[in-house]
Design an enzyme around this catalytic site. Structure first.
Site, PDB file in Angstrom:
ATOM      1  N   ASP A   1      -1.593   9.262   6.060  1.00 58.17           N
ATOM      2  CA  ASP A   1      -2.048   9.126   7.441  1.00 58.17           C
ATOM      3  C   ASP A   1      -2.290  10.522   8.010  1.00 58.17           C
ATOM      4  O   ASP A   1      -1.346  11.310   8.155  1.00 58.17           O
ATOM      5  CB  ASP A   1      -1.009   8.412   8.309  1.00 58.17           C
ATOM      6  CG  ASP A   1      -0.760   6.981   7.855  1.00 58.17           C
ATOM      7  OD1 ASP A   1      -1.695   6.373   7.307  1.00 58.17           O
ATOM      8  OD2 ASP A   1       0.361   6.475   8.037  1.00 58.17           O
TER       9      ASP A   1
ATOM     10  N   SER B   1       0.810  -1.217   0.000  1.00 57.55           N
ATOM     11  CA  SER B   1       0.000   0.000   0.000  1.00 57.55           C
ATOM     12  C   SER B   1       0.844   1.269   0.000  1.00 57.55           C
ATOM     13  O   SER B   1       1.958   1.306   0.529  1.00 57.55           O
ATOM     14  CB  SER B   1      -0.914   0.008   1.225  1.00 57.55           C
ATOM     15  OG  SER B   1      -0.144   0.001   2.418  1.00 57.55           O
TER      16      SER B   1
ATOM     17  N   ASN C   1       6.730   2.974   3.032  1.00 50.02           N
ATOM     18  CA  ASN C   1       7.682   2.976   4.144  1.00 50.02           C
ATOM     19  C   ASN C   1       8.877   2.060   3.877  1.00 50.02           C
ATOM     20  O   ASN C   1      10.027   2.418   4.144  1.00 50.02           O
ATOM     21  CB  ASN C   1       6.990   2.528   5.428  1.00 50.02           C
ATOM     22  CG  ASN C   1       5.964   3.524   5.928  1.00 50.02           C
ATOM     23  OD1 ASN C   1       5.962   4.692   5.525  1.00 50.02           O
ATOM     24  ND2 ASN C   1       5.078   3.082   6.797  1.00 50.02           N
TER      25      ASN C   1
ATOM     26  N   GLY D   1       1.848   3.948   4.292  1.00 53.53           N
ATOM     27  CA  GLY D   1       1.597   2.736   3.537  1.00 53.53           C
ATOM     28  C   GLY D   1       2.818   1.840   3.632  1.00 53.53           C
ATOM     29  O   GLY D   1       3.961   2.321   3.616  1.00 53.53           O
TER      30      GLY D   1
ATOM     31  N   GLN E   1      -1.174  -6.821   8.789  1.00 55.64           N
ATOM     32  CA  GLN E   1      -2.580  -6.611   9.152  1.00 55.64           C
ATOM     33  C   GLN E   1      -3.548  -7.127   8.102  1.00 55.64           C
ATOM     34  O   GLN E   1      -4.760  -7.125   8.304  1.00 55.64           O
ATOM     35  CB  GLN E   1      -2.841  -5.129   9.430  1.00 55.64           C
ATOM     36  CG  GLN E   1      -2.637  -4.200   8.252  1.00 55.64           C
ATOM     37  CD  GLN E   1      -1.269  -3.567   8.211  1.00 55.64           C
ATOM     38  OE1 GLN E   1      -0.261  -4.193   8.548  1.00 55.64           O
ATOM     39  NE2 GLN E   1      -1.216  -2.300   7.799  1.00 55.64           N
TER      40      GLN E   1
ATOM     41  N   ASN F   1       5.275 -10.353  13.020  1.00 51.63           N
ATOM     42  CA  ASN F   1       5.540 -10.040  14.415  1.00 51.63           C
ATOM     43  C   ASN F   1       5.002 -11.193  15.260  1.00 51.63           C
ATOM     44  O   ASN F   1       4.387 -12.131  14.731  1.00 51.63           O
ATOM     45  CB  ASN F   1       4.974  -8.676  14.823  1.00 51.63           C
ATOM     46  CG  ASN F   1       3.456  -8.609  14.750  1.00 51.63           C
ATOM     47  OD1 ASN F   1       2.752  -9.604  14.936  1.00 51.63           O
ATOM     48  ND2 ASN F   1       2.921  -7.421  14.497  1.00 51.63           N
TER      49      ASN F   1
ATOM     50  N   SER G   1     -18.111  14.502  19.084  1.00 53.18           N
ATOM     51  CA  SER G   1     -17.241  15.261  18.202  1.00 53.18           C
ATOM     52  C   SER G   1     -16.070  15.763  19.034  1.00 53.18           C
ATOM     53  O   SER G   1     -16.258  16.307  20.131  1.00 53.18           O
ATOM     54  CB  SER G   1     -17.992  16.447  17.583  1.00 53.18           C
ATOM     55  OG  SER G   1     -17.121  17.226  16.792  1.00 53.18           O
TER      56      SER G   1
ATOM     57  N   ASP H   1       8.242  -1.836   9.067  1.00 59.51           N
ATOM     58  CA  ASP H   1       8.606  -1.612   7.673  1.00 59.51           C
ATOM     59  C   ASP H   1      10.090  -1.284   7.540  1.00 59.51           C
ATOM     60  O   ASP H   1      10.750  -1.747   6.595  1.00 59.51           O
ATOM     61  CB  ASP H   1       7.771  -0.472   7.094  1.00 59.51           C
ATOM     62  CG  ASP H   1       6.281  -0.780   7.086  1.00 59.51           C
ATOM     63  OD1 ASP H   1       5.922  -1.957   6.929  1.00 59.51           O
ATOM     64  OD2 ASP H   1       5.479   0.158   7.253  1.00 59.51           O
TER      65      ASP H   1
END
Length: 310
Positions: A12, A8, A52, A48, A168, A191, A36, A252
């Site tokens: 961010d 990806s 990275n 992404g 992920q 991991n 809010s 990464d």
């Protein structure tokens, strides 16, 4: 060696709420939540997994080639890649879509509320890893589901050794699909949590998993990492960081160190040690791509920590 990095590219947006979420969320009203948060502090990071990894590999002197799908809003990221000298030849821009992006709100206790829009990432299967020329090594990192499956198959069919890095993206796959991608790969990196999940999904032991690849890498946070190679375990300690500021993108950075070591033909211990150095450098800075060490500075850290040359 040109290294094809499938994964990806994302923006961010990170916002800080100067209070605690718990002070504004009533437990007995959670079923009718309507809140809010005022966030006077905000920063936008380039991220992404593929972005990275490529950034860190370029710092080391490698030649990353990113394969990703992006949207109409990719312009500023494209300019950044050009400035870094990272090729965009395998990045596909899809009209009418957004680049993947995460919106993260953090409170003063480091609790987070995140919304993630995959956008163009969902169409990563439109890219073909076998169509990029002069690739000697690859990695399949978190991306669109079909794209990850296809790219594993394409690398294997093309005879290009690659790292499978499900991250992920693992919940997207069945045990049979995960096992297929492991068996297609030359290397697997996880991991410790991901490793437990993969073992449960595939019903394998860690020894059986390691036997399917040339090297299985499991990172363990501050406990370092274990490299399973030829029936033995190489233990790699963490490198002491000057400050622990932000773990975003550390995995990464670690993977970029592994890729560089593989491309250069380093022994596994040295590759793991370089990966550990890259993780330490990253954790000293906020964001996934804001650290800017020279190659000489990275070499000095490797020499200081492990007595090895880059």
């Amino acid at each position: 060696m040109r290294t094809l990095i499938c994964g990806s590219l994302a923006f961010d947006s990170i916002m800080v709420f100067q209070d605690h979420f718990k002070n504004h969320i009533l437990p007995d009203k959670i079923h009718m939540l309507n809140v809010s948060f005022l966030v006077p502090e905000m920063r936008r990071e380039y991220g992404g997994c593929a972005g990275n990894i490529a950034y860190n590999l370029k710092l080391l002197g490698g030649e990353p080639v990113i394969m990703a799908t992006v949207g109409d809003d990719f312009g500023v990221y494209a300019d950044r890649l050009d400035q870094q000298g990272i090729t965009r030849e395998a990045i596909r821009q899809l009209p009418g879509s957004y680049t993947a992006q995460a919106f993260i709100t953090t409170d003063l206790a480091d609790n987070q509320i995140t919304a993630f829009h995959p956008g163009a990432m969902n169409y990563s299967h439109q890219n073909d890893a076998s169509k990029v020329g002069e690739i000697g090594l690859g990695i399949v990192s978190p991306d669109g589901r079909d794209g990850m499956l296809n790219h594993c198959r394409q690398f294997h069919a093309a005879g290009v050794p690659f790292v499978f890095d499900p991250g992920q993206g693992m919940p997207l796959f069945s045990g049979a699909e995960l096992l297929e991608m492991v068996e297609l790969a030359d290397y697997v990196t996880l991991n410790d949590y991901e490793a437990e999940l993969l073992l449960a999904r595939t019903e394998l032991t860690v020894e059986a998993l390691a036997a399917k690849v040339k090297c299985l890498v499991i990172t363990r946070g501050e406990a370092g990492s274990h490299l399973y190679v030829d029936g033995r375990v190489i233990e790699i300690p963490v490198v002491q960081a000057a400050q622990v500021l932000d773990p975003t993108g550390c995995g990464d950075a670690f993977r970029a160190g592994l890729l560089y070591g593989i491309a250069q033909g380093f022994d596994w211990e040295t590759s793991g040690q370089l990966a550990s150095v890259m993780g330490a450098i990253k954790i000293e800075h906020r964001g996934g791509q804001n650290h800017q060490p020279s190659r000489e500075a990275i070499a000095a850290r490797l020499q200081q920590a492990f007595g090895k040359s880059l």
